[in-house]
Design a protein around this motif. Sequence first.
Motif, mmCIF file in Angstrom:
data_model
loop_
_atom_site.group_PDB
_atom_site.id
_atom_site.type_symbol
_atom_site.label_atom_id
_atom_site.label_comp_id
_atom_site.label_asym_id
_atom_site.label_seq_id
_atom_site.Cartn_x
_atom_site.Cartn_y
_atom_site.Cartn_z
ATOM 1 N N GLU A 114 0.827 -1.203 0.000
ATOM 2 C CA GLU A 114 0.000 0.000 0.000
ATOM 3 C C GLU A 114 0.864 1.256 0.000
ATOM 4 O OE1 GLU A 114 -3.169 0.234 2.879
ATOM 5 O OE2 GLU A 114 -3.624 -1.900 2.610
ATOM 6 N N ARG A 115 1.916 1.242 0.798
ATOM 7 C CA ARG A 115 2.811 2.404 0.854
ATOM 8 C C ARG A 115 3.447 2.642 -0.514
ATOM 9 N NH1 ARG A 115 4.512 4.517 5.755
ATOM 10 N NH2 ARG A 115 6.542 5.006 4.858
ATOM 11 N N VAL A 118 1.054 4.281 -3.086
ATOM 12 C CA VAL A 118 0.805 5.716 -2.942
ATOM 13 C C VAL A 118 2.087 6.532 -3.009
ATOM 14 C CG1 VAL A 118 -1.356 5.423 -1.691
ATOM 15 C CG2 VAL A 118 0.785 5.616 -0.422
#
Length: 126
Positions: A114-115, A118
């Motif tokens: 997820e990091r 983004v």
Amino acid sequence: MFGIAPYMALELSCYDLLPKEMPSFARGFSSALIATVSCYPLDTIRRRIQLVSATALPAREAIRSILLNDGIKGMYRGFLPNAIKNLPNKGVKLTVFDKAKKAYAAGQEALDEERCAVGLPALAKA
């Protein structure tokens, strides 16, 4: 510390060294059995020292007394009830530990994905 440190070290290292193909409960049960058989005499010696605590019995004398009176069998006195009580418990505990460790690793991996999605850097691996 006399008996628990070697027991825990042996139990956890055996758990990690046993084949990963074994079911988690069987690995936990087997590693606890290996650790219990190996370290039970230390527990017997500790109990003997505690029973004679009024006269500060050294470990060497406790070992000598047990071996002279009961032989090597004396070092394993009470082993079977202890094993019946503890081995299934350890199998379950190590299974839960293994599942929790895998869930934590999967969560960390998902967080890193997820990091990255983004534009943030992945967290450092522990």
